[in-house]
Design an enzyme around this catalytic site. Structure first.
Site, PDB file in Angstrom:
ATOM      1  N   HIS A   1       8.332  16.474  -9.944  1.00 57.07           N
ATOM      2  CA  HIS A   1       8.702  17.741 -10.548  1.00 57.07           C
ATOM      3  C   HIS A   1      10.055  17.651 -11.262  1.00 57.07           C
ATOM      4  CE1 HIS A   1       8.930  21.701 -11.899  1.00 57.07           C
ATOM      5  NE2 HIS A   1      10.122  21.786 -11.362  1.00 57.07           N
TER       6      HIS A   1
ATOM      7  N   ARG B   1      -8.522  14.557 -16.828  1.00 58.78           N
ATOM      8  CA  ARG B   1      -8.672  13.160 -16.445  1.00 58.78           C
ATOM      9  C   ARG B   1     -10.120  12.747 -16.265  1.00 58.78           C
ATOM     10  NH1 ARG B   1      -3.486  12.513 -12.278  1.00 58.78           N
ATOM     11  NH2 ARG B   1      -2.088  11.919 -13.934  1.00 58.78           N
TER      12      ARG B   1
ATOM     13  N   TYR C   1      12.351  18.153 -15.691  1.00 63.27           N
ATOM     14  CA  TYR C   1      13.607  18.709 -16.200  1.00 63.27           C
ATOM     15  C   TYR C   1      14.503  17.623 -16.786  1.00 63.27           C
ATOM     16  CZ  TYR C   1      11.821  22.813 -13.995  1.00 63.27           C
ATOM     17  OH  TYR C   1      11.005  23.848 -13.656  1.00 63.27           O
TER      18      TYR C   1
ATOM     19  N   HIS D   1      -0.880  23.056 -20.351  1.00 66.49           N
ATOM     20  CA  HIS D   1       0.485  23.410 -19.930  1.00 66.49           C
ATOM     21  C   HIS D   1       1.477  22.316 -20.329  1.00 66.49           C
ATOM     22  CE1 HIS D   1       3.917  24.404 -17.387  1.00 66.49           C
ATOM     23  NE2 HIS D   1       3.778  23.259 -16.739  1.00 66.49           N
ATOM     24  N   PHE D   2       1.150  21.065 -20.005  1.00 63.68           N
ATOM     25  CA  PHE D   2       2.213  20.081 -20.252  1.00 63.68           C
ATOM     26  C   PHE D   2       2.260  19.591 -21.695  1.00 63.68           C
ATOM     27  CE2 PHE D   2      -0.785  17.150 -17.881  1.00 63.68           C
ATOM     28  CZ  PHE D   2      -1.017  16.246 -18.897  1.00 63.68           C
TER      29      PHE D   2
HETATM   30 FE1  HAS Z   1       5.119  22.313 -15.265  1.00 60.46          FE
HETATM   31  C1  HAS Z   1       2.358  20.823 -13.839  1.00 60.46           C
HETATM   32  C2  HAS Z   1       5.072  24.755 -12.900  1.00 60.46           C
HETATM   33  C3  HAS Z   1       7.992  23.677 -16.591  1.00 60.46           C
HETATM   34  C4  HAS Z   1       5.586  19.479 -17.157  1.00 60.46           C
HETATM   35  N1  HAS Z   1       4.139  20.514 -15.487  1.00 60.46           N
HETATM   36  C5  HAS Z   1       3.016  20.104 -14.824  1.00 60.46           C
HETATM   37  C6  HAS Z   1       2.639  18.793 -15.266  1.00 60.46           C
HETATM   38  C7  HAS Z   1       3.564  18.404 -16.175  1.00 60.46           C
HETATM   39  C8  HAS Z   1       4.503  19.497 -16.306  1.00 60.46           C
HETATM   40  C9  HAS Z   1       3.630  17.074 -16.909  1.00 60.46           C
HETATM   41  O1  HAS Z   1       3.807  25.187 -10.142  1.00 60.46           O
HETATM   42  C10 HAS Z   1       1.407  18.018 -14.806  1.00 60.46           C
HETATM   43  C11 HAS Z   1       1.713  17.016 -13.757  1.00 60.46           C
HETATM   44  C12 HAS Z   1       0.457  16.279 -13.370  1.00 60.46           C
HETATM   45  O2  HAS Z   1       0.112  15.315 -14.056  1.00 60.46           O
HETATM   46  O3  HAS Z   1      -0.217  16.696 -12.414  1.00 60.46           O
HETATM   47  N2  HAS Z   1       6.270  23.954 -14.854  1.00 60.46           N
HETATM   48  C13 HAS Z   1       6.053  24.839 -13.870  1.00 60.46           C
HETATM   49  C14 HAS Z   1       7.050  25.903 -13.938  1.00 60.46           C
HETATM   50  C15 HAS Z   1       7.875  25.590 -14.994  1.00 60.46           C
HETATM   51  C16 HAS Z   1       7.379  24.355 -15.542  1.00 60.46           C
HETATM   52  C17 HAS Z   1       7.167  27.091 -13.042  1.00 60.46           C
HETATM   53  N3  HAS Z   1       6.494  21.708 -16.606  1.00 60.46           N
HETATM   54  C18 HAS Z   1       7.621  22.413 -16.996  1.00 60.46           C
HETATM   55  C19 HAS Z   1       8.388  21.646 -17.936  1.00 60.46           C
HETATM   56  C20 HAS Z   1       7.709  20.446 -18.097  1.00 60.46           C
HETATM   57  C21 HAS Z   1       6.528  20.516 -17.259  1.00 60.46           C
HETATM   58  C22 HAS Z   1       9.675  22.098 -18.554  1.00 60.46           C
HETATM   59  C23 HAS Z   1       8.023  19.282 -18.931  1.00 60.46           C
HETATM   60  C24 HAS Z   1       9.033  19.171 -19.747  1.00 60.46           C
HETATM   61  N4  HAS Z   1       3.922  22.733 -13.707  1.00 60.46           N
HETATM   62  C25 HAS Z   1       4.108  23.740 -12.819  1.00 60.46           C
HETATM   63  C26 HAS Z   1       3.140  23.616 -11.725  1.00 60.46           C
HETATM   64  C27 HAS Z   1       2.370  22.500 -11.989  1.00 60.46           C
HETATM   65  C28 HAS Z   1       2.889  21.958 -13.237  1.00 60.46           C
HETATM   66  C29 HAS Z   1       2.977  24.479 -10.552  1.00 60.46           C
HETATM   67  C30 HAS Z   1       1.227  21.932 -11.141  1.00 60.46           C
HETATM   68  C31 HAS Z   1      -0.072  22.376 -11.678  1.00 60.46           C
HETATM   69  C32 HAS Z   1      -1.211  21.732 -10.943  1.00 60.46           C
HETATM   70  O4  HAS Z   1      -1.940  22.456 -10.254  1.00 60.46           O
HETATM   71  O5  HAS Z   1      -1.406  20.516 -11.041  1.00 60.46           O
HETATM   72  C33 HAS Z   1       9.098  26.386 -15.431  1.00 60.46           C
HETATM   73  O6  HAS Z   1      10.235  25.550 -15.433  1.00 60.46           O
HETATM   74  C34 HAS Z   1       8.915  27.033 -16.780  1.00 60.46           C
HETATM   75  C35 HAS Z   1      10.070  27.953 -17.127  1.00 60.46           C
HETATM   76  C36 HAS Z   1      10.062  28.354 -18.570  1.00 60.46           C
HETATM   77  C37 HAS Z   1      10.240  29.577 -19.049  1.00 60.46           C
HETATM   78  C38 HAS Z   1      10.242  29.819 -20.546  1.00 60.46           C
HETATM   79  C39 HAS Z   1      11.572  30.325 -21.083  1.00 60.46           C
HETATM   80  C40 HAS Z   1      11.545  30.366 -22.566  1.00 60.46           C
HETATM   81  C41 HAS Z   1      12.400  29.712 -23.395  1.00 60.46           C
HETATM   82  C42 HAS Z   1      12.169  29.779 -24.878  1.00 60.46           C
HETATM   83  C43 HAS Z   1      13.322  30.351 -25.677  1.00 60.46           C
HETATM   84  C44 HAS Z   1      12.923  30.502 -27.111  1.00 60.46           C
HETATM   85  C45 HAS Z   1      13.557  29.922 -28.153  1.00 60.46           C
HETATM   86  C46 HAS Z   1      12.999  30.045 -29.528  1.00 60.46           C
HETATM   87  C47 HAS Z   1      14.795  29.128 -28.018  1.00 60.46           C
HETATM   88  C48 HAS Z   1      10.424  30.746 -18.157  1.00 60.46           C
HETATM   89  C49 HAS Z   1      13.560  28.942 -22.875  1.00 60.46           C
HETATM   90  C50 HAS Z   1      13.223  31.363 -30.149  1.00 60.46           C
HETATM   91  C51 HAS Z   1      12.643  31.331 -31.490  1.00 60.46           C
HETATM   92  C52 HAS Z   1      12.694  32.341 -32.334  1.00 60.46           C
HETATM   93  C53 HAS Z   1      12.076  32.210 -33.682  1.00 60.46           C
HETATM   94  C54 HAS Z   1      13.366  33.630 -31.994  1.00 60.46           C
HETATM   95 CU    CU Z   2       6.393  20.900 -11.323  1.00 63.28          CU
END
Ligand code: HAS
Ligand code: CU
Length: 585
Positions: free
Chosen positions: A229, A444, A233, A380-381
């Site tokens: 996990h 997968r 980050y 998601h990823f």
């Molecule tokens: Fe995830 C599975 C939960 C973030 C990557 N995640 C994965 C896997 C990967 C991955 C690779 O709870 C699969 C692993 C595998 O092979 O089995 N993930 C989360 C949660 C977050 C999260 C709660 N994941 C990431 C990030 C990754 C990533 C970052 C890679 C870089 N994830 C999970 C969970 C699984 C999971 C379970 C397991 C699922 C399963 O069953 O297998 C949080 O950190 C997300 C927080 C993000 C936000 C968004 C905030 C918005 C922002 C945008 C600002 C906008 C801008 C643009 C700057 C709350 C910051 C504005 C533009 C204008 C034009 C105005």
């Molecule tokens: Cu995770």
């Protein structure tokens, strides 16, 4: 005379450039495997054996999420340290040493994986990027990973050394923000990699060498996710760093709040590791209570990203208003949409917002049952690491490449097409993946079968989803081709005197506004370690108690589902259950 990075730090620019090129090589290979598997899985074009699909998938995963992302990270962290401390590295030979170690390591790992395509050697490592036991890889795969990770540890040491030297000369100054981001990220990484180091050195490598007969699969899986996990980050934080220190400047303004940015990175340091069990909600053998704790921590961990969304968008708005933008949403029009560096990062941020929502859904213990191991997770990823991170990295390359080569960007308009194309391609692909996951399409799997679905290629069918995934994948591949054309065109172009200065954004609310305690890295690291101990000691002990340290003897390869024995066994079990339910037995 320009004031580009290469003029300020010629020796370091060479290191950064080499790390970038290593990263791009990995991106090219990973991208190639990506399109092969997209076309295979969706059934549009199959030229490999389905058994080889898993080797392709391993290569795709490892090259992209280990080498592409982490080489990019060491490149921009080296840039961030030297630029923000305004000093060269202490000993450039040491720097080349760790970069060389990382390159050697990943080459070994890569060879072990690619050797899986040929029968000419016994070597193979078709274990997917999560390398869970009982899948077993050739020792070379693990040794390579160890060298690579040790390389990153030494890189961190190099950056800490620079900071300490700087601190001696500037005892009363606040840590410059980019350096602060690098140091907190590395502290998080040191804690996180303990899990994978133990998994490999104590269990998987000795097992693969034949020194021990068996491992406890649940134990090695849990150690993997202890690292697996937080590693996400480790990919994300360099991208966030760019959103904080680069986006506001490109938008024409300043970073809204330096103190808030520090808080965000501290929260990542403190909370990234004690959440890994959210990847194991469906693992039997870990009790619900421990899963619940991981879920709670995960929900808190949303906070730094939500704060980031606020701060970064506020900074963009500030920039847009400086440029004459007005109105509730009218300011959006005043942003520099023709600049590929800006647009790429903004689109990456926009998609990452969607990624955050699918992450929240994953993180819910009960909803996770619906999506776990389905195509949803792949969707998601590809939004998180595949767009939030990868698109940011590609976009900032258009700023960095001139800085470290002294050559002007080959084509700004191709760069703009490239980032937009990535956004469009990923919209098709990841949306269809998410929807497919809800229908139960597994991840997968080389040839998922859909006997219960209408297969006609019309809207709402699996055929339609497959078409979107294949189309998206093709657009992404095209986008990569444009990216590499631009990189090569730039690298081979003539030297230019018109490279912009090496600078990053100032802050509206500066470090002086933030409490001094934020810079107390020892305190935050101590809290992080305590939380990890709380979250992991009992689950690990109970796993060892039940399954043994070296586990029950499980053969390295899973049984064939269709084998006669298994079928008979399953039929008998079902019969038994039916009989007991109906009260016959
Ligand atoms: Fe995830 C599975 C939960 C973030 C990557 N995640 C994965 C896997 C990967 C991955 C690779 O709870 C699969 C692993 C595998 O092979 O089995 N993930 C989360 C949660 C977050 C999260 C709660 N994941 C990431 C990030 C990754 C990533 C970052 C890679 C870089 N994830 C999970 C969970 C699984 C999971 C379970 C397991 C699922 C399963 O069953 O297998 C949080 O950190 C997300 C927080 C993000 C936000 C968004 C905030 C918005 C922002 C945008 C600002 C906008 C801008 C643009 C700057 C709350 C910051 C504005 C533009 C204008 C034009 C105005
Ligand atoms: Cu995770």
């Amino acid at each position: 005379m320009s004031n580009a990075y290469i003029d300020q730090f010629p020796a370091e620019a060479k290191v950064v450039r080499t790390a970038f090129y290593s990263s791009f090589l990995a991106l090219a290979l990973g991208g190639l495997f990506g399109i092969i598997q997209t076309l295979h899985r969706t059934g549009y074009y199959r030229f490999i054996d389905s058994a080889d699909y898993y080797t392709v998938l391993t290569a795709h995963g490892v090259f992209l999420v280990i080498s592409f992302t982490i080489f990019f990270l060491v490149a921009i962290f080296t840039w961030a340290i030297t630029t923000s401390l305004d000093r060269g590295l202490e000993d450039i030979r040491f720097t080349w040493g760790w970069l060389g170690l990382m390159m050697t390591g990943i080459t070994l790992t890569g060879i072990a994986i690619l050797a899986g395509f040929t029968d000419a050697t016994e070597i193979s490592a078709t274990v997917l990027f999560t390398f869970y036991s009982p899948l077993q890889a050739h020792p070379m795969f693990y040794v390579g990973l160890v060298l690579f990770v040790v390389g990153t540890w030494l890189a961190g040491a190099d950056w800490f050394r620079s900071w300490l030297a700087w601190k001696r000369e500037n005892p009363n100054e606040r840590i410059p923000l980019p350096t602060f981001m690098v140091l907190t990220t590395m502290l998080m990484w040191y804690i996180a990699t303990v899990g994978v180091a133990v998994a490999i050195l104590v269990f998987l490598l000795p097992w693969s060498l034949g020194l021990i007969d068996s491992v406890n699969p649940l134990l090695t899986r849990t150690l993997f996710w202890f690292f697996g996990h937080p590693v996400v980050y480790f990919w994300l934080m360099p991208a966030y760093m760019m959103w904080y220190i680069m986006l506001p400047k490109l938008a024409g303004g300043k970073l809204f709040s330096d103190p808030l940015a520090r808080v965000v990175f501290i929260l990542f340091l403190v909370l990234s590791v004690p959440t890994g069990i959210h990847h194991q909600y469906l693992d039997p053998g870990i009790s619900e209570g421990f899963k619940f704790i991981a879920m709670t921590n995960t929900m808190f961990l949303l906070l730094p990203s939500l704060l980031t969304a606020f701060t970064v968008v506020a900074s963009m708005e500030h920039g847009a208003r400086q440029r004459g933008g007005s109105g509730y949403f009218g300011w959006l029009k005043a942003l520099p949409w023709r600049d590929p560096v800006f647009t790429g990062m903004a689109l990456a941020g926009l998609m990452f917002a969607a990624a955050g929502f699918s992450g929240m859904i994953n993180a819910g213990m009960n909803i996770n049952y619906l999506v776990h191991n389905t195509y949803w997770v792949v969707g998601h990823f590809h939004l998180t690491v595949g767009t939030g991170v990868a698109l940011t990295f590609m976009a900032v390359t258009y700023w960095f490449l001139p800085q470290v080569t002294g050559r002007a960007l080959w084509s700004r308009s191709i760069a703009l097409y490239q980032v937009v194309l990535w956004f469009v391609g990923m919209t098709f692909m990841s949306n269809a993946m998410h929807r497919g996951g809800l229908l139960g399409i597994p991840r997968r799997t080389a040839e998922p079968l859909y006997e219960n679905f209408e297969f006609a290629a019309s809207v709402g069918s699996v055929g339609e989803l497959q078409a979107q995934v294949a189309l998206g994948g093709a657009l992404l591949t095209l986008s990569l081709v444009l990216f590499f054309t631009n990189v090569v065109g730039t690298a081979l172009g003539p030297r230019s005197d018109a490279i912009p200065d090496n600078e990053y954004a100032d802050a509206l609310s500066t470090a002086a506004d933030s409490p001094i305690i934020l810079d107390n890295l020892k305190l935050w690291t101590a809290i992080a370690i305590v939380l990890v101990i709380f979250a992991y000691t009992f689950p690990l002990l109970s796993i060892i108690e039940r399954g043994g340290l070296f586990g029950p003897d499980i053969s390295p390869f899973p049984g064939v589902i269709g084998s006669a024995d298994l079928v008979t066994e399953n039929v008998l079990t079902v019969l038994q259950i039916t009989l007991s339910i109906t009260g016959v037995a």
